[in-house]
Design a protein around this motif. Structure first.
Motif, PDB file in Angstrom:
ATOM      1  N   UNK A  88      -0.952  17.047  13.720  1.00  0.00           N
ATOM      2  CA  UNK A  88      -0.945  17.634  12.390  1.00  0.00           C
ATOM      3  C   UNK A  88      -0.177  16.776  11.395  1.00  0.00           C
ATOM      4  N   UNK A  89       0.788  16.013  11.876  1.00  0.00           N
ATOM      5  CA  UNK A  89       1.556  15.143  10.986  1.00  0.00           C
ATOM      6  C   UNK A  89       0.703  14.021  10.415  1.00  0.00           C
ATOM      7  N   UNK A  90      -0.386  13.646  11.105  1.00  0.00           N
ATOM      8  CA  UNK A  90      -1.254  12.547  10.667  1.00  0.00           C
ATOM      9  C   UNK A  90      -2.706  13.007  10.620  1.00  0.00           C
ATOM     10  N   UNK A  91      -2.916  14.174  10.022  1.00  0.00           N
ATOM     11  CA  UNK A  91      -4.224  14.799  10.077  1.00  0.00           C
ATOM     12  C   UNK A  91      -5.277  14.125   9.209  1.00  0.00           C
ATOM     13  N   UNK A  92      -4.890  13.163   8.374  1.00  0.00           N
ATOM     14  CA  UNK A  92      -5.862  12.448   7.552  1.00  0.00           C
ATOM     15  C   UNK A  92      -6.215  11.079   8.122  1.00  0.00           C
ATOM     16  N   UNK A  93      -5.800  10.823   9.350  1.00  0.00           N
ATOM     17  CA  UNK A  93      -6.224   9.616  10.030  1.00  0.00           C
ATOM     18  C   UNK A  93      -5.460   8.382   9.611  1.00  0.00           C
ATOM     19  N   UNK A  94      -6.005   7.238   9.986  1.00  0.00           N
ATOM     20  CA  UNK A  94      -5.416   5.938   9.672  1.00  0.00           C
ATOM     21  C   UNK A  94      -6.507   5.037   9.120  1.00  0.00           C
ATOM     22  N   UNK A  95      -6.094   3.966   8.432  1.00  0.00           N
ATOM     23  CA  UNK A  95      -7.060   3.040   7.851  1.00  0.00           C
ATOM     24  C   UNK A  95      -6.394   1.689   7.661  1.00  0.00           C
ATOM     25  N   UNK A  96      -7.223   0.658   7.506  1.00  0.00           N
ATOM     26  CA  UNK A  96      -6.717  -0.668   7.173  1.00  0.00           C
ATOM     27  C   UNK A  96      -7.664  -1.316   6.178  1.00  0.00           C
ATOM     28  N   UNK A  97      -7.179  -2.359   5.494  1.00  0.00           N
ATOM     29  CA  UNK A  97      -8.023  -2.977   4.488  1.00  0.00           C
ATOM     30  C   UNK A  97      -7.508  -4.308   3.991  1.00  0.00           C
ATOM     31  N   UNK A  98      -8.350  -4.967   3.196  1.00  0.00           N
ATOM     32  CA  UNK A  98      -8.045  -6.228   2.526  1.00  0.00           C
ATOM     33  C   UNK A  98      -7.407  -7.249   3.476  1.00  0.00           C
ATOM     34  N   UNK A  99      -8.116  -7.619   4.551  1.00  0.00           N
ATOM     35  CA  UNK A  99      -7.532  -8.548   5.521  1.00  0.00           C
ATOM     36  C   UNK A  99      -7.333  -9.950   4.947  1.00  0.00           C
ATOM     37  N   UNK A 100      -6.216 -10.551   5.285  1.00  0.00           N
ATOM     38  CA  UNK A 100      -5.892 -11.935   4.965  1.00  0.00           C
ATOM     39  C   UNK A 100      -5.771 -12.708   6.282  1.00  0.00           C
ATOM     40  N   UNK A 156      -6.675   6.705 -11.001  1.00  0.00           N
ATOM     41  CA  UNK A 156      -6.322   5.405 -10.441  1.00  0.00           C
ATOM     42  C   UNK A 156      -5.057   5.472  -9.596  1.00  0.00           C
ATOM     43  N   UNK A 157      -4.136   6.329  -9.962  1.00  0.00           N
ATOM     44  CA  UNK A 157      -2.931   6.496  -9.146  1.00  0.00           C
ATOM     45  C   UNK A 157      -3.282   7.100  -7.787  1.00  0.00           C
ATOM     46  N   UNK A 158      -4.109   8.143  -7.787  1.00  0.00           N
ATOM     47  CA  UNK A 158      -4.508   8.756  -6.521  1.00  0.00           C
ATOM     48  C   UNK A 158      -5.289   7.770  -5.661  1.00  0.00           C
ATOM     49  N   UNK A 159      -6.127   6.976  -6.293  1.00  0.00           N
ATOM     50  CA  UNK A 159      -6.888   5.963  -5.555  1.00  0.00           C
ATOM     51  C   UNK A 159      -5.949   4.957  -4.898  1.00  0.00           C
ATOM     52  N   UNK A 160      -4.946   4.498  -5.632  1.00  0.00           N
ATOM     53  CA  UNK A 160      -3.975   3.547  -5.088  1.00  0.00           C
ATOM     54  C   UNK A 160      -3.216   4.163  -3.915  1.00  0.00           C
ATOM     55  N   UNK A 161      -2.907   5.443  -4.016  1.00  0.00           N
ATOM     56  CA  UNK A 161      -2.162   6.106  -2.942  1.00  0.00           C
ATOM     57  C   UNK A 161      -3.005   6.312  -1.693  1.00  0.00           C
ATOM     58  N   UNK A 162      -4.268   6.706  -1.872  1.00  0.00           N
ATOM     59  CA  UNK A 162      -5.069   7.210  -0.764  1.00  0.00           C
ATOM     60  C   UNK A 162      -6.031   6.195  -0.161  1.00  0.00           C
ATOM     61  N   UNK A 163      -6.150   5.016  -0.750  1.00  0.00           N
ATOM     62  CA  UNK A 163      -7.104   4.027  -0.241  1.00  0.00           C
ATOM     63  C   UNK A 163      -6.381   2.813   0.334  1.00  0.00           C
ATOM     64  N   UNK A 164      -6.923   2.189   1.402  1.00  0.00           N
ATOM     65  CA  UNK A 164      -6.306   0.997   1.996  1.00  0.00           C
ATOM     66  C   UNK A 164      -6.662  -0.251   1.189  1.00  0.00           C
ATOM     67  N   UNK A 165      -6.092  -0.371   0.011  1.00  0.00           N
ATOM     68  CA  UNK A 165      -6.462  -1.423  -0.930  1.00  0.00           C
ATOM     69  C   UNK A 165      -5.207  -2.041  -1.521  1.00  0.00           C
ATOM     70  N   UNK A 166      -5.243  -3.347  -1.757  1.00  0.00           N
ATOM     71  CA  UNK A 166      -4.119  -4.045  -2.383  1.00  0.00           C
ATOM     72  C   UNK A 166      -4.180  -3.840  -3.899  1.00  0.00           C
ATOM     73  N   UNK A 167      -3.867  -2.641  -4.290  1.00  0.00           N
ATOM     74  CA  UNK A 167      -3.864  -2.277  -5.708  1.00  0.00           C
ATOM     75  C   UNK A 167      -2.793  -1.227  -5.925  1.00  0.00           C
ATOM     76  N   UNK A 168      -2.024  -1.390  -6.984  1.00  0.00           N
ATOM     77  CA  UNK A 168      -1.083  -0.383  -7.438  1.00  0.00           C
ATOM     78  C   UNK A 168      -1.270  -0.205  -8.940  1.00  0.00           C
ATOM     79  N   UNK A 169      -1.065   1.009  -9.472  1.00  0.00           N
ATOM     80  CA  UNK A 169      -1.230   1.232 -10.909  1.00  0.00           C
ATOM     81  C   UNK A 169      -0.451   0.208 -11.727  1.00  0.00           C
ATOM     82  N   UNK A 170      -1.101  -0.280 -12.773  1.00  0.00           N
ATOM     83  CA  UNK A 170      -0.518  -1.333 -13.599  1.00  0.00           C
ATOM     84  C   UNK A 170      -1.041  -2.703 -13.247  1.00  0.00           C
TER      85      UNK A 170
END
Length: 590
Positions: free
Chosen positions: A35-47, A267-281
């Motif tokens: 229940x502590x990790x009920x939204x799963x895991x993800x990874x993104x933007x590989x270098x 855009x803030x929610x997207x930055x929080x919830x998506x495995x992407x190298x993006x932060x607001x601003x």
């Protein structure tokens, strides 16, 4: 990055990772996750030396997404060479709290290039599901094969995400590219397959956080996020329909507040919830390298664009002051194409760049369905929400490719709930009589969002066959078109060619739906041209392209007959010819 002969070996591992390996502690939720990790895991933007890792912590029953409740917490993370975590490559601890909706993003660095890893998160006695990810090949290194899943337009209310399940089960993907409309802003639909949460249209930060959270409870979506890294960009529905820099078609002021606040919240929610190298601003457009084979440029075609013109006869579509990319992004894109050292230049492009003429031979019913599907074309030849409404920016890109002799540019596109394979001529008006194609475009269909057969409420591969034939006659650079299918695409990149297979779900409302290949096309190296491929990557014969030759030939005959009637002197005698009951157009091939 060699994926040849990996499928059987990796499939079991990917499914185990997606389902959660060696879970410990806590009540389980979706996919067996604590229940502590009920939204799963993800990874993104590989270098080559790192990858971004993501999860969301639910530290207490009241700390639900969007609530702003819950205390600051510290989450552990580790990434290993093996799913049992005996050979740890990196580990650490990171803080999270209500200010970022208890989401966690970690940039795991110091990793080896071109390598599969396993990762997980820990909190107290809870352990997250195990994810599997991969770093990019070393810069400039030789790469013989890359294989990507390509998806867009995944509307929760329109169906289940069986397309994601099929991609997760493959075990042969190096990456998933999501081209926008990862979620939809609309209020709950009482006739939908499953209703949205919150039940209202997303407007506030709480709304956007809750909707992201809901989508990430889908088992198939969790499985695909856990199976392979993703590279994503947004389109309009992550904020509001037909959005632009100063507003959106689906935003009304003052009832829904200032657009700047709604855009910032999305855009803030997207930055929080998506495995992407993006932060607001910052900016979400970015470029990823995969050895000497591929440079992948992901575009943002919503944040900086000028407002859409009201109709395509508006001369504003040619105004060099109007833009779909913004000036900085356009310069970044064109200069990157000119200076690219990789063989293939792939462009993650959320709306179609190919010109599209919509002929008047379509009847009212068909034309209304097209309008619902692809945007406000208002009975005339252009969809002004696409690059067709911003011809200066498109001409700049195509002229750059032509003048600098850039080869191997392939636009990967979503948005319009249909499958396309097109060549991109530098001069569409004279193509193919004069002038060469300077690039190609491959458009994936929707995961679930409505297509023409859904709007018209007719069986697939019936009325749409004639609509497709009419459009292909008016647009000779369009080599493949499918207005009916829901599903996914698989893109294979080698030094010899880029090829895409389009897959169709049998039933988007069934989470266990089967899938079959509908078409396969490739771009041979050095050509900027499309070739039809008789067999898919899985060895299957593409169904629509091979098994329904008679239907397609009949549809083309009817389209030419329409065109002849349109140009005949006695146009008043023309009749509306919608062959919904004609056997050749309505027969589904077996």
């Amino acid at each position: 990055m060699n994926t040849l002969n990996r499928r059987q070996a990796l499939r079991a591992g990917s499914l185990a990772a997606a389902g959660g390996v060696a879970l410990a502690g806590g009540v389980t939720g979706a996919l067996g996750a604590p229940a502590a990790f009920q939204h799963g895991v993800a990874s993104g933007d590989p270098l080559p030396d790192g990858v971004l890792l993501w999860t969301r912590l639910t530290p207490s029953a009241d700390a639900v997404p969007g609530s702003g409740r819950g205390r600051q917490q510290t989450v552990g993370w580790e990434i290993a060479h093996d799913p049992e975590f005996r050979r740890i490559a990196a580990r650490g601890r990171v803080g999270t709290g209500p200010e970022r909706d208890h989401t966690v993003k970690v940039d795991a660095t110091g990793l080896a290039a071109d390598t599969w890893y396993y990762y997980r998160f820990t909190w107290r006695d809870s352990v997250s599901p195990v994810g599997r990810t991969r770093t990019a090949p070393a810069r400039g290194s030789a790469v013989d094969l890359l294989r990507f899943g390509v998806v867009s337009c995944s509307d929760w209310q329109a169906g289940h995400f069986a397309a994601y399940r099929h991609l997760a089960e493959r075990g042969d993907l190096d990456l998933v590219i999501h081209l926008g409309d990862y979620l939809y802003e609309y209020e709950a639909d009482p006739d939908g397959v499953r209703p949205h949460d919150p039940p209202v249209e997303m407007v506030t930060l709480e709304h956007y956080r809750r909707r992201h959270a809901q989508y990430k409870t889908d088992p198939a979506l969790q499985a695909l996020h856990a199976a392979t890294p993703w590279v994503v960009t947004w389109d309009d529905h992550e904020s509001a329909n037909d959005s632009w820099s100063g507003g959106a078609e689906n935003h009304t002021e003052p009832d829904e507040g200032p657009w700047s606040e709604r855009q910032a919240a999305s855009q803030r929610a997207y930055a929080e919830w998506m495995p992407v190298r993006y932060e607001p601003g910052g900016h979400i457009y970015r470029r990823l390298e995969f050895g000497s084979l591929v440079e992948l440029s992901m575009l943002d075609l919503r944040t900086y664009r000028s407002q859409q013109v009201s109709h395509p006869f508006d001369r504003g579509i040619h105004d060099d002051e109007r833009t779909i990319t913004g000036r900085k992004q356009l310069e970044w894109l064109t200069s990157g194409l000119v200076t690219a050292t990789a063989q293939w230049k792939l462009i993650g492009n959320s709306v179609m760049i190919s010109p599209a003429q919509f002929p008047s031979t379509l009847n009212t019913r068909e034309f209304e369905a097209l309008t619902d599907l692809i945007g406000p074309i208002e009975g005339v030849p252009y969809n002004v929400d696409q690059w067709d409404g911003y011809t200066h920016d498109r001409a700049t890109v195509l002229r750059t490719l032509r003048d600098h002799g850039v080869s191997g540019t392939v636009f990967l596109t979503g948005d319009i709930h249909s499958g396309w394979a097109t060549e991109l001529p530098a001069d569409p008006l004279t193509y193919p009589l004069t002038g060469d194609s300077v690039a190609t475009e491959l458009v994936c269909t929707s995961v679930t969002s409505d297509n023409i057969d859904d709007y018209l409420r007719v069986p697939p591969r019936t009325l749409s066959l004639v609509v497709e034939a009419v459009l292909k006659l008016a647009n000779p650079h369009v080599k493949y078109l499918d207005f009916d299918s829901h599903g996914f695409s698989v893109l294979e990149v080698t030094p010899e060619a880029v090829r895409m297979d389009w897959f169709r779900l049998a039933d988007r409302t069934d989470p266990d739906s089967s899938a079959e290949v509908t078409a396969s096309y490739r771009v041979p190296a050095g050509t900027n041209k499309l070739e039809r491929v008789p067999r898919s990557l899985d060895g299957a014969t593409p169904r629509f392209e091979a098994a329904t030759e008679a239907e397609r030939a009949e549809a083309e005959r009817q389209a030419r007959a329409r065109q002849a009637r349109e140009t005949a002197p006695n146009t008043a005698a023309r009749r509306d010819d919608a062959p919904s009951n004609e056997p050749a157009a309505s027969r589904e091939a077996s």
